[in-house]
Design a protein around this motif. Sequence first.
Motif, mmCIF file in Angstrom:
data_model
loop_
_atom_site.group_PDB
_atom_site.id
_atom_site.type_symbol
_atom_site.label_atom_id
_atom_site.label_comp_id
_atom_site.label_asym_id
_atom_site.label_seq_id
_atom_site.Cartn_x
_atom_site.Cartn_y
_atom_site.Cartn_z
ATOM 1 N N GLY A 166 0.794 -1.208 0.000
ATOM 2 C CA GLY A 166 0.000 0.000 0.000
ATOM 3 C C GLY A 166 0.833 1.267 0.000
ATOM 4 N N GLN A 167 2.157 1.145 -0.002
ATOM 5 C CA GLN A 167 3.044 2.299 -0.007
ATOM 6 C C GLN A 167 3.445 2.639 -1.435
ATOM 7 O OE1 GLN A 167 4.126 4.287 2.642
ATOM 8 N NE2 GLN A 167 2.516 3.172 3.681
ATOM 9 N N LEU A 168 3.870 3.857 -1.612
ATOM 10 C CA LEU A 168 4.369 4.313 -2.901
ATOM 11 C C LEU A 168 5.783 4.830 -2.698
ATOM 12 C CD1 LEU A 168 3.716 4.904 -5.891
ATOM 13 C CD2 LEU A 168 3.051 7.202 -5.159
ATOM 14 N N THR A 169 6.715 4.291 -3.448
ATOM 15 C CA THR A 169 8.091 4.745 -3.434
ATOM 16 C C THR A 169 8.277 5.678 -4.616
ATOM 17 O OG1 THR A 169 8.818 2.668 -2.451
ATOM 18 C CG2 THR A 169 10.503 4.005 -3.516
ATOM 19 N N VAL A 170 8.882 6.827 -4.361
ATOM 20 C CA VAL A 170 9.077 7.840 -5.386
ATOM 21 C C VAL A 170 10.554 8.178 -5.472
ATOM 22 C CG1 VAL A 170 8.502 10.185 -6.123
ATOM 23 C CG2 VAL A 170 6.802 8.820 -4.871
ATOM 24 N N ARG A 171 11.103 8.110 -6.671
ATOM 25 C CA ARG A 171 12.500 8.487 -6.892
ATOM 26 C C ARG A 171 12.532 9.455 -8.067
ATOM 27 N NH1 ARG A 171 17.838 4.822 -8.054
ATOM 28 N NH2 ARG A 171 19.113 6.617 -8.558
ATOM 29 N N THR A 172 13.175 10.590 -7.869
ATOM 30 C CA THR A 172 13.207 11.628 -8.892
ATOM 31 C C THR A 172 14.631 11.857 -9.355
ATOM 32 O OG1 THR A 172 11.310 12.681 -7.845
ATOM 33 C CG2 THR A 172 12.561 14.018 -9.385
ATOM 34 N N ASP A 173 14.794 12.016 -10.666
ATOM 35 C CA ASP A 173 16.089 12.288 -11.258
ATOM 36 C C ASP A 173 15.870 13.255 -12.415
ATOM 37 O OD1 ASP A 173 18.805 12.160 -11.649
ATOM 38 O OD2 ASP A 173 18.862 10.039 -12.145
ATOM 39 N N VAL A 174 16.933 13.860 -12.912
ATOM 40 C CA VAL A 174 16.853 14.733 -14.077
ATOM 41 C C VAL A 174 17.783 14.166 -15.141
ATOM 42 C CG1 VAL A 174 17.190 17.068 -14.975
ATOM 43 C CG2 VAL A 174 16.314 16.741 -12.654
ATOM 44 N N HIS A 186 -5.877 6.436 -3.024
ATOM 45 C CA HIS A 186 -6.253 7.586 -2.209
ATOM 46 C C HIS A 186 -5.192 7.919 -1.151
ATOM 47 C CE1 HIS A 186 -8.792 10.447 -0.154
ATOM 48 N NE2 HIS A 186 -8.612 9.790 0.982
ATOM 49 N N GLN A 187 -4.604 6.894 -0.557
ATOM 50 C CA GLN A 187 -3.614 7.105 0.504
ATOM 51 C C GLN A 187 -2.274 7.608 -0.020
ATOM 52 O OE1 GLN A 187 -3.372 3.401 2.606
ATOM 53 N NE2 GLN A 187 -5.121 3.876 3.915
ATOM 54 N N THR A 188 -1.912 7.249 -1.240
ATOM 55 C CA THR A 188 -0.570 7.574 -1.735
ATOM 56 C C THR A 188 -0.565 8.662 -2.811
ATOM 57 O OG1 THR A 188 -0.663 5.821 -3.404
ATOM 58 C CG2 THR A 188 0.258 5.241 -1.242
ATOM 59 N N ALA A 189 -1.727 9.092 -3.278
ATOM 60 C CA ALA A 189 -1.786 10.097 -4.352
ATOM 61 C C ALA A 189 -1.107 11.398 -3.937
ATOM 62 C CB ALA A 189 -3.231 10.338 -4.773
ATOM 63 N N GLY A 190 -1.137 11.730 -2.657
ATOM 64 C CA GLY A 190 -0.464 12.938 -2.177
ATOM 65 C C GLY A 190 1.037 12.881 -2.415
ATOM 66 N N SER A 191 1.638 11.717 -2.215
ATOM 67 C CA SER A 191 3.068 11.544 -2.469
ATOM 68 C C SER A 191 3.388 11.766 -3.939
ATOM 69 C CB SER A 191 3.534 10.147 -2.050
ATOM 70 O OG SER A 191 3.376 9.966 -0.669
ATOM 71 N N GLU A 225 7.043 -0.147 -12.105
ATOM 72 C CA GLU A 225 6.874 -0.882 -10.854
ATOM 73 C C GLU A 225 5.617 -0.490 -10.088
ATOM 74 O OE1 GLU A 225 10.436 -1.363 -8.527
ATOM 75 O OE2 GLU A 225 11.676 -1.061 -10.292
ATOM 76 N N VAL A 226 4.699 0.185 -10.770
ATOM 77 C CA VAL A 226 3.415 0.505 -10.149
ATOM 78 C C VAL A 226 2.501 -0.702 -10.359
ATOM 79 C CG1 VAL A 226 1.388 2.012 -10.229
ATOM 80 C CG2 VAL A 226 3.681 2.975 -10.442
ATOM 81 N N THR A 227 1.991 -1.243 -9.260
ATOM 82 C CA THR A 227 1.198 -2.471 -9.327
ATOM 83 C C THR A 227 -0.304 -2.222 -9.324
ATOM 84 O OG1 THR A 227 1.338 -2.651 -6.920
ATOM 85 C CG2 THR A 227 2.998 -3.840 -8.219
ATOM 86 N N PHE A 228 -0.710 -0.989 -8.947
ATOM 87 C CA PHE A 228 -2.140 -0.689 -8.838
ATOM 88 C C PHE A 228 -2.333 0.820 -8.951
ATOM 89 C CE2 PHE A 228 -5.704 0.701 -6.182
ATOM 90 C CZ PHE A 228 -6.744 -0.035 -6.717
ATOM 91 N N MET A 229 -3.403 1.227 -9.649
ATOM 92 C CA MET A 229 -3.757 2.635 -9.695
ATOM 93 C C MET A 229 -5.269 2.749 -9.728
ATOM 94 S SD MET A 229 -2.711 5.850 -12.207
ATOM 95 C CE MET A 229 -1.832 4.784 -13.254
ATOM 96 N N ASP A 230 -5.820 3.592 -8.828
ATOM 97 C CA ASP A 230 -7.266 3.809 -8.822
ATOM 98 C C ASP A 230 -7.570 5.217 -9.342
ATOM 99 O OD1 ASP A 230 -6.799 5.589 -6.730
ATOM 100 O OD2 ASP A 230 -7.850 4.389 -5.226
ATOM 101 N N SER A 231 -8.797 5.670 -9.137
ATOM 102 C CA SER A 231 -9.218 6.965 -9.673
ATOM 103 C C SER A 231 -8.420 8.123 -9.077
ATOM 104 C CB SER A 231 -10.714 7.172 -9.440
ATOM 105 O OG SER A 231 -11.007 7.157 -8.053
ATOM 106 N N SER A 232 -7.917 7.978 -7.863
ATOM 107 C CA SER A 232 -7.088 9.031 -7.270
ATOM 108 C C SER A 232 -5.815 9.231 -8.087
ATOM 109 C CB SER A 232 -6.715 8.680 -5.830
ATOM 110 O OG SER A 232 -7.856 8.575 -5.036
ATOM 111 N N GLY A 233 -5.231 8.137 -8.529
ATOM 112 C CA GLY A 233 -4.042 8.215 -9.373
ATOM 113 C C GLY A 233 -4.359 8.830 -10.724
ATOM 114 N N ILE A 234 -5.474 8.423 -11.314
ATOM 115 C CA ILE A 234 -5.893 8.977 -12.605
ATOM 116 C C ILE A 234 -6.101 10.485 -12.472
ATOM 117 C CG2 ILE A 234 -7.756 9.005 -14.311
ATOM 118 C CD1 ILE A 234 -5.946 6.507 -14.467
#
Length: 120
Positions: free
Chosen positions: A11-19, A34-39, A60-69
């Motif tokens: 249920g967690q979202l890992t975010v890595r940013t690069d340029v 809904h829980q991770t869309a803020g991240s 590596e995203v395994t699930f996305m609901d309407s919050s992600g969309i």
Amino acid sequence: MVDTEQPGQPGQLTVRTDVVDGIVVVALAGEIDHQTAGSLREALDLPDGVAPHVVLDLREVTFMDSSGINSLLAVHQTLAQADGWLRLAGTAPAVRRVIQLVGIDGVIDCYPTVQQALAH
């Protein structure tokens, strides 16, 4: 590079940013709901002076609901208003199906790989 990784819990979202060549590449892993869309929104809130060009690596995203969309659409609109763009890359089959069902692929450019998204 900004690294906002969280411990790998369900249920967690890992975010890595690069340029890469002036393009912000955001690699995501886990679930976008809904829980991770803020991240996701935080990771895509670009600082002033950064070009508004973003590639989201969704391999590596395994699930996305309407919050992600909704987050993707909001970021797409914000970047477009700043004369930028959002591109999606490497979507896993389950996430790709959601993107196709709701028609996001008709609004946001989708590519099989990050390298192809960076090259176009």
